[in-house]
Design an enzyme around this catalytic site. Structure first.
Site, PDB file in Angstrom:
ATOM      1  CB  SER A 137      68.379  21.325  69.259  1.00 12.06           C
ATOM      2  OG  SER A 137      68.219  22.713  69.123  1.00 12.06           O
ATOM      3  CE  LYS A 212      69.264  24.742  66.447  1.00 13.28           C
ATOM      4  NZ  LYS A 212      69.069  24.647  67.893  1.00 13.28           N
ATOM      5  CE  LYS A 280      71.771  17.958  70.661  1.00  8.52           C
ATOM      6  NZ  LYS A 280      70.738  18.995  70.466  1.00  8.52           N
TER       7      LYS A 280
END
Length: 336
Positions: A137, A212, A280
């Site tokens: 990701s 995502k 993150k």
């Protein structure tokens, strides 16, 4: 998932001449460079990154009959999957040099850049015509940059981040959001179908990462809503277990509530997906939204709440530990 059928044809001969047999043997050792599907019987996979997600993914590939060479910076993780049948690699070049497909599953953009683009990385050693599937990701722009660098070396690329957490990886039911060319997507379909249940081509390179990011926004808001409801219900003195059951049977029900209910009730925040990683991802969400001019006020708030939880020392816990942050805001003390 619907996809056009792919047909692989081969010459039929009861007894091929010796020269043809030798050619066939040589070809069997060469990487698959066509857009034919990467089925287990004809595909060797190099897998880099054996964390919470990568290790069960490798095990599912092995169970499906794929030959997998695995590498991680932690030799103990490599040893663990080698015990399940993977071939152990001591370096990136060793993991990818004979691979038809390389899968990377590392924490963030800097690690992808180091593993893929830097000296000694995947693009230096994967055979021309090979396929790189980055399932990390990362930022959409990093995926675009990887695709451009790979194209210059004759390597096909998909960005294919996943959702479903450790349980989804173990069960092989991940949602996989893919960016790239349709032909490449169709060639990779047998591999992806081994790892996930919902597999969708979302658009060109970087699109998988954009979807995502949206996924992580939705998940964070959902977990925070559950966390606030849990503390509200606890302080109201109702039967929390019963309350969550009835809520999950109505419009308030969600995969988050289904997956996380028991661990929240037990105070078990062993990581399926770490707060550090969701921190993150929330940075990716807010930056990407700013770049396209999209307002994400709830996302901005959740980025702050996740960041605060991390600063409080909970970065290594599961993201359901957002309930700990709500408890602190409500005047409660939390252990650990």
């Amino acid at each position: 998932m619907q996809r056009r059928p792919l047909v692989v044809t081969s010459p039929v001969s009861a007894s091929p001449p010796v020269s043809a047999a030798r050619d066939t043997e040589r070809q069997s050792r060469m990487p698959v460079t066509t857009t034919a599907p990467h089925t287990a019987e004809r595909t060797k996979i190099g897998f880099i990154g054996l964390g919470i997600m990568g290790t069960p993914m490798v095990r599912n590939l092995l169970a499906a009959g794929y030959r997998v060479t695995a590498f991680d910076l932690d030799p103990a993780r490599v040893k663990a999957v080698a015990a399940d049948g993977a071939e152990a690699a001591s370096s990136i070049p060793e993991a990818v040099r004979d691979a038809d497909v390389v899968i990377t599953m590392v924490p963030a953009s800097p690690q992808v850049q180091e593993v893929v683009l830097h000296e000694g990385g995947v693009l230096e050693h994967i055979p021309a015509g090979g396929l790189l599937v980055d399932m990390s990701s990362i930022t959409p722009q990093t995926s675009v940059d990887v695709a451009k660098a790979a194209a210059a070396k004759g390597v096909r690329v998909l960005d294919a981040p996943v959702s479903g957490g450790e349980a989804g990886a173990v069960e092989g039911v991940l949602s996989i959001m893919v960016g790239g060319e349709r032909e490449t997507f169709e060639a990779a379909a047998p591999v992806l179908e081994t790892l996930g249940r919902t597999i969708v081509l979302c658009g060109p390179h970087g699109s998988g990462q954009t979807v995502k990011a949206a996924n992580q926004l939705i998940v964070a808001v959902n977990i925070q809503a559950v966390a606030e409801a849990v503390v509200f219900l606890e302080k109201s003195g109702v039967d929390l277990d019963a309350a969550l059951d009835v809520l999950n049977g109505g419009l308030a029900g969600s995969t988050v509530l289904t997956r996380k209910k028991e661990s929240i009730l037990a105070g078990d925040f062993r990581p399926g997906f770490k707060i550090d990683l969701h921190h993150k991802d929330m940075g990716i969400v807010t930056d990407a939204a700013r770049n396209v001019g999209a307002a994400v006020p709830a996302g901005a708030l959740l980025a702050q709440l996740v960041g605060a939880l991390r600063q409080q020392g909970d970065g290594g816990l599961d993201h359901s530990a957002l309930v700990r942050g709500v408890r602190r805001l409500s005047g409660e003390k939390t252990e650990g």
